[in-house]
Design an enzyme around this catalytic site. Structure first.
Site, short mmCIF file in Angstrom:
data_model
loop_
_atom_site.label_atom_id
_atom_site.label_comp_id
_atom_site.label_asym_id
_atom_site.label_seq_id
_atom_site.Cartn_x
_atom_site.Cartn_y
_atom_site.Cartn_z
N ASP A 152 0.34 2.32 0.03
CA ASP A 152 -0.91 2.79 0.68
C ASP A 152 -0.84 2.60 2.19
OD1 ASP A 152 -2.02 3.38 -1.86
OD2 ASP A 152 -2.53 1.26 -2.12
N HIS A 179 -5.64 -0.59 -5.64
CA HIS A 179 -4.57 0.41 -5.54
C HIS A 179 -4.85 1.61 -6.44
CE1 HIS A 179 -0.64 2.12 -4.92
NE2 HIS A 179 -0.31 1.98 -6.20
#
Ligand code: APR
Length: 316
Positions: A152, A179
């Site tokens: 990310d 996530h």
């Protein structure tokens, strides 16, 4: 350089193979243990011809699971099934939950002090699963269990650098929360170098970062999810753990860990890494009002994901 044994669990997979390649390429790794239920002899034979220091060993099938973990300082887990188009990370729960549970149980027996980095999705739930298993075995150290969210951060850095014409290696955006989807919270207000976007662009960029995994799942059209960029990110995270183990100071990575920064029991924030895993949780920092709203939306979803993981281990 001290001896560092790293185990990759799920080493024959789409993530496992390039991840193992990147670890074998690093002189920081002295032993690379490759575990999977299939195909590790071939992957290990192949990698073993690289003229880098790490000794590569294959462990194939459940009867070799414990041997693959013995003596490891760092265990990285990309084992599991990946997403197909139309699936969320949570749809993987049924298969991947038991895989992570069983790997954590083996770790509890033979490598309870290892630092463990979990890639298998849904990370929001698999980290609580591994933690509960270690807890039940009486060996849980919350400073040693990490959910890998590095992709990310890698994506946020790339997309922001592209939109501003910067060198992506010189952009650093913390991404906090969890996530998956709306639990992914890029803190663009804390970007180095400091940059700003008009509201509509900020929103679009944030949503692209949150849904970037789905972009890859769609492009791969049924053949899997992010593997190469995930391997890149997983290797960066694993090598950061090793650098910290080796006594390098100032190593900071965002990671999804046991946390009391928010109401969610597990939460990703920037973490200062040390010889025992988490040295210090660096917390949220100052959020913009836009980011605060993202955080408020993420917490209930995160809590649900965490509860689901805990219930899986503690079901009667
Ligand atoms: N123990 C070890 N390895 C296992 C087990 C198990 N019990 N079950 C499956 N595996 C292995 C498979 O044999 C395969 O080699 O895990 C590997 C998974 O590889 P892929 O199917 O190619 O999946 P990949 O794209 O690597 O993704 C794996 O990571 O990002 C996450 O969402 C993704 O959860 C998925 C995981």
């Amino acid at each position: 350089i001290r001896d560092v044994k790293v185990s990759v669990m799920g080493a024959s997979g789409g993530i496992g193979q390039p991840l193992s390649l990147l670890l074998k390429q690093s002189p920081l790794v002295t032993e690379l243990s490759l575990y999977d239920i299939v195909n590790t002899p071939g992957v290990a034979a192949d990698l073993s011809h690289m003229n880098t220091p790490a000794k590569v060993k294959a462990y194939n099938g459940p009867e070799q699971l414990k041997d693959s973990l013995k003596g490891s300082q760092v265990v990285i887990i990309p084992a599991g099934v990946p997403r197909k188009p139309g699936m969320t990370r949570d749809d993987l729960f049924n298969t991947n939950a038991s895989i992570v549970r069983d790997l954590a149980a083996a770790m509890a027996e033979v490598a309870p002090k290892a630092l463990v980095a979990i890639i298998s999705n849904p990370v929001n739930s698999t980290v609580p699963i591994a933690s509960e298993v270690l807890q039940k075995a009486g060996v849980y150290d919350p400073n040693r269990v990490f959910g890998v969210t590095t992709l990310d951060i890698v994506r946020a850095n790339t997309f922001i650098a592209e939109s501003k014409g910067l060198d992506p290696q010189k952009v650093n955006v913390p991404v906090i929360g969890g996530h998956s989807g709306i639990t992914i919270i890029p803190l663009i207000s804390q970007c180095t170098p400091s940059i700003s976007f008009p509201d509509n662009q900020l929103k679009a960029l944030t949503e692209r970062i949150q849904e970037a995994g789905t972009e890859v799942v769609k492009a791969k059209a049924g053949t899997g999810s992010a593997t190469l960029s995930m391997a890149f990110a997983g290797a960066r995270f694993g090598l950061s753990l090793i650098r910290a183990l080796n006594g390098e100071t100032g190593i900071i990575e965002c990671s999804y860990v046991k946390s009391n920064v928010t109401d969610a029991k597990y939460f990703s924030t920037p973490i200062l890494l040390g010889k025992n895993g988490i040295e210090k949780n660096l917390g949220l920092g100052k959020l913009s009002s836009f980011e605060q709203k993202l955080l408020d939306a993420a917490i209930p979803e995160l809590k649900k994901n965490i509860q689901k993981g805990e219930d899986f281990v503690n079901k009667k």
